[in-house]
Design an enzyme around this catalytic site. Structure first.
Site, short mmCIF file in Angstrom:
data_model
loop_
_atom_site.label_atom_id
_atom_site.label_comp_id
_atom_site.label_asym_id
_atom_site.label_seq_id
_atom_site.Cartn_x
_atom_site.Cartn_y
_atom_site.Cartn_z
N LEU A 38 0.85 -1.19 0.00
CA LEU A 38 0.00 0.00 0.00
C LEU A 38 0.89 1.24 0.00
CD1 LEU A 38 -2.83 -0.83 2.58
CD2 LEU A 38 -3.15 -0.36 0.15
N ASP A 39 0.49 2.26 -0.76
CA ASP A 39 1.23 3.52 -0.77
C ASP A 39 1.25 4.14 0.63
OD1 ASP A 39 1.58 3.26 -3.52
OD2 ASP A 39 -0.25 4.39 -3.97
N VAL A 40 2.22 5.00 0.86
CA VAL A 40 2.33 5.68 2.16
C VAL A 40 1.05 6.44 2.48
CG1 VAL A 40 3.54 7.49 3.43
CG2 VAL A 40 4.84 5.86 2.05
N GLU A 41 0.47 7.10 1.49
CA GLU A 41 -0.73 7.91 1.72
C GLU A 41 -2.01 7.08 1.79
OE1 GLU A 41 -0.80 11.14 2.48
OE2 GLU A 41 1.39 11.02 2.47
N ALA A 42 -1.90 5.79 1.52
CA ALA A 42 -3.07 4.91 1.59
C ALA A 42 -3.12 4.20 2.93
CB ALA A 42 -3.01 3.89 0.46
#
Length: 345
Positions: A38-42
């Protein structure tokens, strides 16, 4: 129990790798992996495999996933989310009716160009590293499948819309958001992204961790999920002592499926996707009823002139997972063998 799954909820603001380090520190284990970065912002579901469960990660990566994401209309960023720089503006906000109606255009097989800020490699280098250096990144289009897409909320004042989607592996939600906006004659990027399900793992019973001090090893292991849990809808074969020995030593072995399967049938099924893109597939399915649980399993088959093959089955020995592999006619070919018990012969 030293081989199991953990249903972890990744918070926004930390990377998947950082969360792995936190879990390793809590458990004191090094053989740990996760299914689907998962992306950091997700935020959202990030299944963790511990011990021998790491051999099954590829099955979860292939599993369907569900997301809830919010699109901000009128701007485009270089990363496709709020962490990037604004590179274009077009203040054209769709109507509520348009935001809802556009969903049907994307259900089915779609082609996506992955975002430059992704973990894909270009000539051996991660694409996001090249993008950060403002180098040109060219990624090939990829085929993916959107099984469901619907608008949950539309906010005209803030120029946002929130969507739910169920999709196949390899689907980039940031790209989906940009494509949705373009289809609505606008631009857009993701401001919130939450993964709500990966296969059998759902957010309602997930473990939320932000630091190693929040939960003890014992408390974490109490929430563990048995290694076989993700195999519940896959055909299982029970091995005898001699069959288990053959599998353990990497040999092929035979199973009398006509004797072992209590219920065997073949029937055709068709899967359809509604929308502008339609897909229909026809295949055969093996149906087996497990007398001990009362459950019925449906497995895809390739049937040709009496030849039967099943791409994925698992073998159980004395109630414990022994191996996963394929079944060609009566011959089992192992893909992974597991060391879950010393109770052999």
């Amino acid at each position: 129990m030293s081989n199991y799954w953990l249903n972890i909820y990744k918070p926004r603001g930390i990377s998947s790798a950082q969360l792995v380090s936190i879990v390793k520190k809590i458990l004191g284990r090094t053989k740990i992996g996760h299914a689907g970065t998962l992306d950091v912002e997700a935020e959202g579901i990030l299944p963790f495999a511990v011990g021998e469960a790491t051999k099954l990660i590829h099955l979860l990566i292939d599993a369907r996933k569900t997301y809830i994401f919010t699109v901000k209309f009128g701007m485009q960023t270089n990363s496709g989310d709020c962490a990037g720089k604004v590179i274009a503006t077009k203040y054209c906000v769709p109507s509520q009716e348009e935001a809802y109606a556009v969903c049907s255009k994307f259900i089915g097989n779609v082609t996506q160009i992955p975002p430059a800020f992704s973990a894909l490699k270009v000539n051996g280098v991660r694409a996001y590293k090249l993008a950060r250096e403002e180098k040109k990144v060219e990624l090939k289009p990829r085929n993916t499948t959107i099984y469901d897409l619907k608008c949950l909320n539309f906010d005209e004042k803030n120029a946002t819309a929130t969507y739910y989607t169920e999709c196949s592996k390899g689907t980039y939600i940031r790209t989906l958001a940009e494509d949705l906006a373009l289809s609505l004659q606008s631009l857009g990027f993701v401001i919130e992204l939450r993964r709500t399900q990966v296969g059998i793992f759902k957010e309602e019973n997930a473990i939320r961790i932000k630091s190693p001090d929040e939960i003890t090893k014992n408390a974490l292991e109490e929430k563990s999920i048995k290694i076989e849990a993700i195999l519940d809808d896959i055909l299982v074969l029970d091995a005898t002592d001699s069959q288990a020995q053959q599998i353990k030593y990497g040999q092929k072995c035979l199973f009398n499926y006509e004797k072992d399967f209590r219920h065997l049938a073949k029937f055709a099924y068709r899967e359809e996707f509604k929308g502008n893109t339609e897909r229909s597939t026809t295949a055969y399915t093996l149906v087996r009823e497990d007398a001990s649980t009362g459950l019925t399993y449906k497995l895809p088959l390739e049937v040709e002139f009496g030849k039967m093959s099943i791409d994925l089955v698992w073998v159980r020995y004395k109630g414990t997972l022994l191996a996963i592999g394929s079944l060609n006619k009566s011959c089992f070919n192992s893909l992974r063998v597991f060391n879950l018990t010393q109770d052999f012969f």
